[in-house]
Design a protein around this motif. Structure first.
Motif, PDB file in Angstrom:
ATOM      1  N   SER A   5      21.689  45.185 -71.398  1.00 54.54           N
ATOM      2  CA  SER A   5      21.145  44.265 -70.412  1.00 54.54           C
ATOM      3  C   SER A   5      21.965  44.428 -69.134  1.00 54.54           C
ATOM      4  O   SER A   5      22.925  45.191 -69.099  1.00 54.54           O
ATOM      5  CB  SER A   5      21.239  42.830 -70.929  1.00 54.54           C
ATOM      6  N   PHE A   6      21.586  43.695 -68.120  1.00 55.25           N
ATOM      7  CA  PHE A   6      22.362  43.629 -66.897  1.00 55.25           C
ATOM      8  C   PHE A   6      22.882  42.206 -66.745  1.00 55.25           C
ATOM      9  O   PHE A   6      22.210  41.252 -67.127  1.00 55.25           O
ATOM     10  CB  PHE A   6      21.511  44.007 -65.679  1.00 55.25           C
ATOM     11  N   GLY A   7      24.068  42.079 -66.174  1.00 54.66           N
ATOM     12  CA  GLY A   7      24.633  40.758 -65.953  1.00 54.66           C
ATOM     13  C   GLY A   7      25.966  40.857 -65.259  1.00 54.66           C
ATOM     14  O   GLY A   7      26.399  41.939 -64.842  1.00 54.66           O
ATOM     15  N   ALA A   8      26.622  39.725 -65.156  1.00 56.82           N
ATOM     16  CA  ALA A   8      27.963  39.691 -64.576  1.00 56.82           C
ATOM     17  C   ALA A   8      28.908  40.430 -65.522  1.00 56.82           C
ATOM     18  O   ALA A   8      28.789  40.300 -66.742  1.00 56.82           O
ATOM     19  CB  ALA A   8      28.414  38.250 -64.395  1.00 56.82           C
ATOM     20  N   PRO A   9      29.841  41.207 -64.997  1.00 51.72           N
ATOM     21  CA  PRO A   9      30.734  41.992 -65.864  1.00 51.72           C
ATOM     22  C   PRO A   9      31.541  41.153 -66.856  1.00 51.72           C
ATOM     23  O   PRO A   9      31.834  41.596 -67.955  1.00 51.72           O
ATOM     24  CB  PRO A   9      31.665  42.710 -64.890  1.00 51.72           C
ATOM     25  N   TRP A  10      31.870  39.929 -66.497  1.00 49.36           N
ATOM     26  CA  TRP A  10      32.670  39.092 -67.390  1.00 49.36           C
ATOM     27  C   TRP A  10      31.909  38.691 -68.649  1.00 49.36           C
ATOM     28  O   TRP A  10      32.525  38.328 -69.657  1.00 49.36           O
ATOM     29  CB  TRP A  10      33.208  37.861 -66.656  1.00 49.36           C
ATOM     30  N   VAL A  11      30.591  38.762 -68.619  1.00 46.96           N
ATOM     31  CA  VAL A  11      29.792  38.375 -69.786  1.00 46.96           C
ATOM     32  C   VAL A  11      30.124  39.270 -70.980  1.00 46.96           C
ATOM     33  O   VAL A  11      30.257  38.791 -72.105  1.00 46.96           O
ATOM     34  CB  VAL A  11      28.286  38.393 -69.452  1.00 46.96           C
ATOM     35  N   GLU A  12      30.268  40.571 -70.732  1.00 43.17           N
ATOM     36  CA  GLU A  12      30.620  41.484 -71.831  1.00 43.17           C
ATOM     37  C   GLU A  12      31.941  41.071 -72.469  1.00 43.17           C
ATOM     38  O   GLU A  12      32.090  41.083 -73.690  1.00 43.17           O
ATOM     39  CB  GLU A  12      30.718  42.918 -71.317  1.00 43.17           C
ATOM     40  N   LEU A  13      32.899  40.675 -71.647  1.00 49.12           N
ATOM     41  CA  LEU A  13      34.180  40.210 -72.177  1.00 49.12           C
ATOM     42  C   LEU A  13      33.996  38.941 -73.004  1.00 49.12           C
ATOM     43  O   LEU A  13      34.614  38.782 -74.058  1.00 49.12           O
ATOM     44  CB  LEU A  13      35.162  39.966 -71.033  1.00 49.12           C
ATOM     45  N   GLY A  14      33.144  38.047 -72.529  1.00 49.53           N
ATOM     46  CA  GLY A  14      32.872  36.821 -73.283  1.00 49.53           C
ATOM     47  C   GLY A  14      32.266  37.091 -74.644  1.00 49.53           C
ATOM     48  O   GLY A  14      32.545  36.377 -75.611  1.00 49.53           O
ATOM     49  N   LEU A  24      41.989  37.799 -71.990  1.00 49.06           N
ATOM     50  CA  LEU A  24      40.838  37.894 -71.099  1.00 49.06           C
ATOM     51  C   LEU A  24      41.234  37.801 -69.633  1.00 49.06           C
ATOM     52  O   LEU A  24      40.610  38.427 -68.772  1.00 49.06           O
ATOM     53  CB  LEU A  24      39.819  36.801 -71.441  1.00 49.06           C
ATOM     54  N   GLU A  25      42.263  37.041 -69.339  1.00 55.91           N
ATOM     55  CA  GLU A  25      42.700  36.837 -67.952  1.00 55.91           C
ATOM     56  C   GLU A  25      43.200  38.110 -67.277  1.00 55.91           C
ATOM     57  O   GLU A  25      43.278  38.174 -66.062  1.00 55.91           O
ATOM     58  CB  GLU A  25      43.781  35.758 -67.877  1.00 55.91           C
ATOM     59  N   GLN A  26      43.499  39.154 -68.036  1.00 57.96           N
ATOM     60  CA  GLN A  26      43.956  40.405 -67.426  1.00 57.96           C
ATOM     61  C   GLN A  26      42.828  41.147 -66.707  1.00 57.96           C
ATOM     62  O   GLN A  26      43.077  42.041 -65.920  1.00 57.96           O
ATOM     63  CB  GLN A  26      44.591  41.322 -68.478  1.00 57.96           C
ATOM     64  N   PHE A  27      41.595  40.756 -66.974  1.00 59.21           N
ATOM     65  CA  PHE A  27      40.443  41.429 -66.376  1.00 59.21           C
ATOM     66  C   PHE A  27      39.981  40.653 -65.144  1.00 59.21           C
ATOM     67  O   PHE A  27      39.639  39.466 -65.240  1.00 59.21           O
ATOM     68  CB  PHE A  27      39.305  41.547 -67.392  1.00 59.21           C
ATOM     69  N   PRO A  28      39.959  41.309 -63.985  1.00 55.49           N
ATOM     70  CA  PRO A  28      39.590  40.603 -62.749  1.00 55.49           C
ATOM     71  C   PRO A  28      38.235  39.905 -62.823  1.00 55.49           C
ATOM     72  O   PRO A  28      38.088  38.802 -62.281  1.00 55.49           O
ATOM     73  CB  PRO A  28      39.589  41.712 -61.695  1.00 55.49           C
ATOM     74  N   SER A  29      37.263  40.515 -63.485  1.00 55.04           N
ATOM     75  CA  SER A  29      35.941  39.877 -63.534  1.00 55.04           C
ATOM     76  C   SER A  29      35.999  38.554 -64.298  1.00 55.04           C
ATOM     77  O   SER A  29      35.324  37.600 -63.932  1.00 55.04           O
ATOM     78  CB  SER A  29      34.895  40.810 -64.149  1.00 55.04           C
TER      79      SER A  29
END
Length: 119
Positions: A33-42, A62-67
């Motif tokens: 899918s497409f979405g905000a990059p942080w969604v994959e991390l979630g 998770l906080e180490q990732f800028p998104s």
């Protein structure tokens, strides 16, 4: 949660293969899918917790990732509520042990966020 990043949407231990030279290869792109990059991390959160991380440790990782770090808290909270609800619905439809476990893990994450927000 909208965005233009390509999301795998099913990262789990079975979909990330490690080659003999140590590279990670992501397979099974059936749910992209497409979405905000942080969604994959979630979407990794239940797997991080399943692997033994406490919610506080997962949050720090998770906080180490800028998104993730730059995503508004209320977006992450909403995503987390939806993720927990989705797994609870799946648990009612398919009460296999692994589904029950993921429903519990996502609920634990949601509870962690709620307690953190109350401070």
């Amino acid at each position: 949660m909208a965005g233009r990043a390509l999301l795998h949407c099913d990262l789990n231990p079975g979909n990330v293969l490690i080659t003999p030279d140590g590279r990670a290869v992501v397979v099974d792109w059936a749910l992209t899918s497409f979405g905000a990059p942080w969604v994959e991390l979630g979407l990794l959160i239940p797997w991080l917790l399943r692997d033994g991380m406490a919610p506080t440790q997962a949050a720090e990782w998770l906080e180490q990732f800028p998104s993730w770090a730059s995503a508004p808290d209320h977006h992450i909270d909403l995503f987390s509520r939806c993720l927990a609800e989705q797994w609870q619905i799946q648990e009612k439809r398919n009460p296999q042990a692994w589904v029950v476990e993921l429903a519990d893990l996502t609920s634990r994450w949601e509870q962690y966020l709620e307690s953190r927000n109350q401070r």
